[in-house]
Design a protein around this motif. Structure first.
Motif, PDB file in Angstrom:
ATOM      1  N   MET A  21      48.336  39.918  29.215  1.00  0.00           N
ATOM      2  CA  MET A  21      47.762  41.059  29.905  1.00  0.00           C
ATOM      3  C   MET A  21      46.623  40.563  30.795  1.00  0.00           C
ATOM      4  N   PRO A  22      46.673  40.869  32.069  1.00  0.00           N
ATOM      5  CA  PRO A  22      45.601  40.425  32.967  1.00  0.00           C
ATOM      6  C   PRO A  22      44.267  41.088  32.633  1.00  0.00           C
ATOM      7  N   SER A  23      43.211  40.383  32.958  1.00  0.00           N
ATOM      8  CA  SER A  23      41.865  40.919  32.742  1.00  0.00           C
ATOM      9  C   SER A  23      41.542  41.929  33.840  1.00  0.00           C
ATOM     10  N   SER A  24      40.688  42.876  33.501  1.00  0.00           N
ATOM     11  CA  SER A  24      40.356  43.931  34.449  1.00  0.00           C
ATOM     12  C   SER A  24      39.220  43.510  35.385  1.00  0.00           C
ATOM     13  N   GLU A  25      39.268  44.032  36.597  1.00  0.00           N
ATOM     14  CA  GLU A  25      38.190  43.797  37.550  1.00  0.00           C
ATOM     15  C   GLU A  25      36.902  44.448  37.057  1.00  0.00           C
ATOM     16  N   LYS A  26      37.035  45.562  36.359  1.00  0.00           N
ATOM     17  CA  LYS A  26      35.857  46.261  35.833  1.00  0.00           C
ATOM     18  C   LYS A  26      35.097  45.366  34.858  1.00  0.00           C
ATOM     19  N   PHE A  27      35.810  44.693  33.949  1.00  0.00           N
ATOM     20  CA  PHE A  27      35.162  43.796  32.991  1.00  0.00           C
ATOM     21  C   PHE A  27      34.554  42.598  33.716  1.00  0.00           C
ATOM     22  N   ARG A  28      35.298  42.041  34.682  1.00  0.00           N
ATOM     23  CA  ARG A  28      34.774  40.929  35.474  1.00  0.00           C
ATOM     24  C   ARG A  28      33.463  41.317  36.156  1.00  0.00           C
ATOM     25  N   ASP A  29      33.447  42.496  36.788  1.00  0.00           N
ATOM     26  CA  ASP A  29      32.243  42.954  37.487  1.00  0.00           C
ATOM     27  C   ASP A  29      31.083  43.166  36.523  1.00  0.00           C
ATOM     28  N   TYR A  30      31.379  43.679  35.326  1.00  0.00           N
ATOM     29  CA  TYR A  30      30.338  43.891  34.317  1.00  0.00           C
ATOM     30  C   TYR A  30      29.716  42.555  33.904  1.00  0.00           C
ATOM     31  N   VAL A  31      30.556  41.574  33.625  1.00  0.00           N
ATOM     32  CA  VAL A  31      30.047  40.261  33.204  1.00  0.00           C
ATOM     33  C   VAL A  31      29.232  39.631  34.328  1.00  0.00           C
ATOM     34  N   LEU A  32      29.741  39.678  35.543  1.00  0.00           N
ATOM     35  CA  LEU A  32      29.005  39.100  36.674  1.00  0.00           C
ATOM     36  C   LEU A  32      27.659  39.789  36.866  1.00  0.00           C
ATOM     37  N   ALA A  33      27.613  41.096  36.674  1.00  0.00           N
ATOM     38  CA  ALA A  33      26.355  41.834  36.829  1.00  0.00           C
ATOM     39  C   ALA A  33      25.330  41.397  35.792  1.00  0.00           C
ATOM     40  N   GLN A  34      25.785  40.935  34.642  1.00  0.00           N
ATOM     41  CA  GLN A  34      24.858  40.507  33.593  1.00  0.00           C
ATOM     42  C   GLN A  34      24.097  39.243  33.995  1.00  0.00           C
ATOM     43  N   PHE A  35      24.633  38.478  34.930  1.00  0.00           N
ATOM     44  CA  PHE A  35      23.921  37.299  35.413  1.00  0.00           C
ATOM     45  C   PHE A  35      22.830  37.688  36.410  1.00  0.00           C
ATOM     46  N   LYS A  36      22.862  38.908  36.912  1.00  0.00           N
ATOM     47  CA  LYS A  36      21.837  39.489  37.789  1.00  0.00           C
ATOM     48  C   LYS A  36      21.488  38.612  38.976  1.00  0.00           C
ATOM     49  N   GLY A  37      22.438  37.831  39.456  1.00  0.00           N
ATOM     50  CA  GLY A  37      22.206  37.026  40.640  1.00  0.00           C
ATOM     51  C   GLY A  37      21.210  35.897  40.457  1.00  0.00           C
ATOM     52  N   GLU A  38      20.777  35.653  39.206  1.00  0.00           N
ATOM     53  CA  GLU A  38      19.801  34.585  38.971  1.00  0.00           C
ATOM     54  C   GLU A  38      20.399  33.207  39.196  1.00  0.00           C
ATOM     55  N   LEU A  39      21.692  33.103  39.005  1.00  0.00           N
ATOM     56  CA  LEU A  39      22.390  31.838  39.236  1.00  0.00           C
ATOM     57  C   LEU A  39      23.590  32.126  40.123  1.00  0.00           C
ATOM     58  N   ARG A  40      24.014  31.132  40.799  1.00  0.00           N
ATOM     59  CA  ARG A  40      25.186  31.314  41.649  1.00  0.00           C
ATOM     60  C   ARG A  40      26.444  31.194  40.795  1.00  0.00           C
ATOM     61  N   VAL A  41      26.921  32.330  40.320  1.00  0.00           N
ATOM     62  CA  VAL A  41      28.122  32.388  39.502  1.00  0.00           C
ATOM     63  C   VAL A  41      29.208  33.042  40.345  1.00  0.00           C
ATOM     64  N   THR A  42      30.333  32.343  40.491  1.00  0.00           N
ATOM     65  CA  THR A  42      31.417  32.890  41.290  1.00  0.00           C
ATOM     66  C   THR A  42      32.719  32.853  40.502  1.00  0.00           C
ATOM     67  N   PRO A  43      33.483  33.941  40.589  1.00  0.00           N
ATOM     68  CA  PRO A  43      34.777  33.963  39.923  1.00  0.00           C
ATOM     69  C   PRO A  43      35.894  33.547  40.885  1.00  0.00           C
ATOM     70  N   ARG A  44      36.936  33.031  40.317  1.00  0.00           N
ATOM     71  CA  ARG A  44      38.140  32.733  41.095  1.00  0.00           C
ATOM     72  C   ARG A  44      39.321  33.286  40.310  1.00  0.00           C
ATOM     73  N   LYS A  45      40.044  34.200  40.929  1.00  0.00           N
ATOM     74  CA  LYS A  45      41.181  34.810  40.251  1.00  0.00           C
ATOM     75  C   LYS A  45      42.320  33.806  40.174  1.00  0.00           C
ATOM     76  N   MET A  46      42.891  33.713  38.974  1.00  0.00           N
ATOM     77  CA  MET A  46      43.980  32.776  38.767  1.00  0.00           C
ATOM     78  C   MET A  46      44.946  33.370  37.740  1.00  0.00           C
ATOM     79  N   MET A  47      46.116  33.728  38.187  1.00  0.00           N
ATOM     80  CA  MET A  47      47.172  34.277  37.332  1.00  0.00           C
ATOM     81  C   MET A  47      46.689  35.467  36.502  1.00  0.00           C
ATOM     82  N   GLY A  48      45.959  36.373  37.114  1.00  0.00           N
ATOM     83  CA  GLY A  48      45.516  37.585  36.440  1.00  0.00           C
ATOM     84  C   GLY A  48      44.245  37.413  35.626  1.00  0.00           C
ATOM     85  N   GLU A  49      43.714  36.221  35.575  1.00  0.00           N
ATOM     86  CA  GLU A  49      42.478  35.952  34.840  1.00  0.00           C
ATOM     87  C   GLU A  49      41.430  35.459  35.832  1.00  0.00           C
TER      88      GLU A  49
END
Length: 105
Positions: free
Chosen positions: A1-29
């Motif tokens: 089951m692919p991961s949701s964009e909503k969960f991805r956005d929530y996790v990324l928001a927890q970093f609060k832009g303090e570090l350069r964290v970038t996601p790369r979509k790969m096969m639904g994850e």
């Protein structure tokens, strides 16, 4: 089951832009990078990080889980730990020196 964009956005928001964290979509994850290094990702709506010494020390009760069949086990970050954005930032800062740079193709 692919991961949701909503969960991805929530996790990324927890970093609060303090570090350069970038996601790369790969096969639904989503694979997560910081400073050109892979440190973890989202798999089946679970945040998993590489089991380097710093991560093991900061997440002593974390369970090893497989991101997908045939992969190396990674440490699962719990929902409570994700909600503690200060912890995520400290965890990433501690992990980065131990992680290898991504190999150029």
């Amino acid at each position: 089951m692919p991961s949701s964009e909503k969960f991805r956005d929530y996790v990324l928001a927890q970093f609060k832009g303090e570090l350069r964290v970038t996601p790369r979509k790969m096969m639904g994850e989503y694979i997560f990078y910081a400073d050109g290094k892979i440190f973890g990702g989202i798999y089946d709506d679970r945040l998993l990080v590489k089991p380097v010494a710093a991560a093991k020390a900061m997440l002593p009760n974390a369970k090893l889980q497989l991101p997908y069949d045939g992969a190396k086990p990674m440490l699962r970050v719990t929902a409570e730990q994700i909600a503690d954005n200060g912890l995520l930032v400290r965890l990433l800062n501690a992990m980065l020196p131990e992680l290898p740079a991504v190999k150029k193709k």
